[in-house]
Design an enzyme around this catalytic site. Structure first.
Site, short mmCIF file in Angstrom:
data_model
loop_
_atom_site.label_atom_id
_atom_site.label_comp_id
_atom_site.label_asym_id
_atom_site.label_seq_id
_atom_site.Cartn_x
_atom_site.Cartn_y
_atom_site.Cartn_z
N ASN A 9 0.86 -1.18 0.00
CA ASN A 9 0.00 0.00 0.00
C ASN A 9 0.90 1.23 0.00
O ASN A 9 1.50 1.56 1.02
CB ASN A 9 -0.88 -0.04 1.26
CG ASN A 9 -1.68 1.22 1.46
OD1 ASN A 9 -1.79 2.04 0.55
ND2 ASN A 9 -2.24 1.39 2.64
N LYS A 11 0.00 4.26 -0.29
CA LYS A 11 -0.69 5.44 0.27
C LYS A 11 -0.48 6.63 -0.66
O LYS A 11 -0.42 6.45 -1.87
CB LYS A 11 -0.20 5.71 1.70
CG LYS A 11 -0.22 4.46 2.57
CD LYS A 11 0.00 4.74 4.01
CE LYS A 11 0.08 3.43 4.77
NZ LYS A 11 0.07 3.58 6.20
N HIS A 96 -9.39 0.85 5.06
CA HIS A 96 -8.11 1.07 5.75
C HIS A 96 -8.36 2.00 6.93
O HIS A 96 -9.19 2.90 6.86
CB HIS A 96 -7.10 1.68 4.77
CG HIS A 96 -5.71 1.69 5.32
ND1 HIS A 96 -5.28 2.63 6.23
CD2 HIS A 96 -4.66 0.86 5.11
CE1 HIS A 96 -4.03 2.38 6.55
NE2 HIS A 96 -3.62 1.31 5.88
N GLU A 98 -6.83 4.43 7.97
CA GLU A 98 -6.66 5.87 7.67
C GLU A 98 -7.93 6.42 7.01
O GLU A 98 -8.29 7.58 7.22
CB GLU A 98 -5.42 6.08 6.79
CG GLU A 98 -4.14 5.90 7.62
CD GLU A 98 -2.93 5.41 6.85
OE1 GLU A 98 -2.94 5.47 5.60
OE2 GLU A 98 -1.98 4.95 7.50
N GLU A 169 -5.17 -5.20 10.62
CA GLU A 169 -4.15 -4.17 10.80
C GLU A 169 -4.40 -3.43 12.11
O GLU A 169 -5.21 -2.49 12.16
CB GLU A 169 -4.20 -3.16 9.65
CG GLU A 169 -3.91 -3.76 8.30
CD GLU A 169 -3.29 -2.74 7.36
OE1 GLU A 169 -2.21 -3.01 6.84
OE2 GLU A 169 -3.87 -1.66 7.19
N GLY A 175 2.68 2.07 10.62
CA GLY A 175 3.62 3.17 10.44
C GLY A 175 4.35 3.55 11.73
O GLY A 175 5.00 4.59 11.79
N SER A 215 3.69 -2.45 10.18
CA SER A 215 5.15 -2.49 10.29
C SER A 215 5.75 -3.84 9.89
O SER A 215 6.69 -4.32 10.54
CB SER A 215 5.59 -2.07 11.70
OG SER A 215 5.13 -0.75 11.97
C1 PEP Z 1 -0.66 0.05 6.09
O1 PEP Z 1 -0.83 1.24 6.06
O2 PEP Z 1 -1.47 -0.70 5.53
C2 PEP Z 1 0.51 -0.46 6.79
C3 PEP Z 1 0.50 -1.68 7.22
O3 PEP Z 1 1.56 0.42 6.99
P1 PEP Z 1 3.03 0.08 7.58
O4 PEP Z 1 3.48 -1.22 6.95
O5 PEP Z 1 3.88 1.23 7.17
O6 PEP Z 1 2.87 -0.05 9.05
#
Ligand code: PEP
Length: 253
Positions: A9, A11, A96, A98, A169, A175, A215
Site C-alpha cells: 500500500n 498510500k 483502511h 486511515e 491491521e 507506520g 510495520s
Molecule cells: C498500512 O498502512 O497498511 C501499513 C501496514 O503500513 P506500515 O506497513 O507502514 O505499518
C-alpha cells in the site's frame, strides 16, 4: 491451500520516477512467483506509469487503495470499481484505518464498497483493526467482531465471499515501527477466521485469505507467516522500496 498474498500500500506516496525505479529493481525468482501472489497499490495517478513500467512483470498485480460503491455519477473526486478494473486493477483495499479515521468511513460504507468491488470482478482487501486505546481497554475482540460483522458478514447472503481478502491491521502498529508479535497477530487472525466460519461455513472461511499488516518488514515476515491463520501481509512503508518488498515477498518458510 491458501496461496500467500503480499500487497503493498503506497498510500499518498511515490512519483513516476519512483515507479520506474521500483519496477526496474524488483526481481524475484520463478519459484516465488509460482507460490505467492503479490500486488502493489499505488496512487491512482501512477497506475498507467505502473502498467508501462511493470509490463514485463505481470506477476506483480495492480491494486487500488479505495473505491466508491456506485458505478458512475455525480461523486466528485471518486472512482468506481469498474473504472479501476478498466485501469488494470486486480484488487482494491477498502476500510483502511486511515480512511476510517480521516475520512469518516464506517463499516456500512466499507461493506457497500466490498460488494461493488465483487460485482466489478475485483478482489476486495477489507481492513479491520483496533486502536491502542481499544486494545488496552480489553475491547479488541469486540471491535474486531463488530468490524468483521458490519464490513464483511453483512454480505453473507451473497455466496461469493471466498475470493475476498481480510487484512488485520492493528492501528497501533501502522507506520509506528511497532509490529504486533506473531502470537498477537495469530490470535486476532484466528478470531477473524472463526467469525467467518461461524457465519459462512468452514469451507468458505478456509478459502478466505487473512493478511496481517502493521510495520511488516523483511526480518519479521517469516515469523508472521509461520502462523496458521496468517496468509500474507499488507505492507505500507516497506513496500515503497523494491529491495524491502522483495525481502518480504521472498520470506523464508
Ligand atoms: C498500512 O498502512 O497498511 C501499513 C501496514 O503500513 P506500515 O506497513 O507502514 O505499518
Amino acid at each position: 491451500m491458501r496461496m500467500p498474498l503480499i500487497a503493498g500500500n503506497w498510500k499518498m506516496n511515490g512519483d513516476v520516477a519512483g515507479v520506474e525505479k521500483f519496477a526496474d529493481e524488483f526481481e524475484i525468482s520463478q519459484d516465488i512467483i509460482e507460490k505467492r501472489q503479490m500486488a502493489i497499490c499505488p496512487p491512482l495517478t501512477l497506475m498507467s506509469a505502473w502498467r508501462a513500467a511493470a509490463e514485463s512483470k505481470p506477476h506483480i498485480k495492480l491494486g487500488a487503495q479505495n473505491a466508491h460503491w456506485k458505478s458512475s455519477g455525480a461523486y466528485t473526486g471518486e472512482v468506481s470499481p469498474g473504472m479501476l478494473k478498466e485501469a488494470g486493477c486486480w484488487c482494491c483495499i477498502v476500510g483502511h484505518s486511515e480512511r476510517r479515521q480521516y475520512f469518516g468511513e464506517n463499516d456500512a460504507d466499507v461493506n457497500k464498497k466490498m460488494n461493488a468491488l465483487l460485482d466489478a470482478g475485483l478482489v476486495p482487501i477489507v481492513c479491520v483493526g483496533e486502536t491502542l486505546e481499544e486494545r488496552e481497554a480489553g475491547k479488541m475482540e469486540q471491535v474486531i467482531t463488530t468490524q468483521v460483522s458490519g464490513s464483511v458478514l453483512a454480505s453473507a447472503d451473497r455466496g461469493d465471499l471466498s475470493v475476498i481478502v481480510v487484512a488485520y491491521e492493528p492501528v497501533w502498529a501502522i507506520g509506528t515501527g511497532k509490529t504486533a508479535t506473531s502470537d498477537q497477530a495469530q490470535e486476532v487472525c484466528g478470531l477473524i477466521r472463526k467469525l467467518l466460519s461461524d457465519k459462512l461455513g468452514a469451507a468458505s472461511a478456509d478459502a478466505i485469505r487473512i493478511l496481517y499488516g502493521g510495520s511488516v518488514k523483511p526480518d519479521n515476515m517469516s515469523e508472521l507467516m509461520s502462523k496458521p491463520d496468517i496468509d500474507g501481509g499488507l505492507v505500507g512503508g516497506a513496500s515503497l522500496k523494491a529491495s524491502d518488498f522483495m525481502g518480504i515477498v521472498g520470506y523464508k518458510e
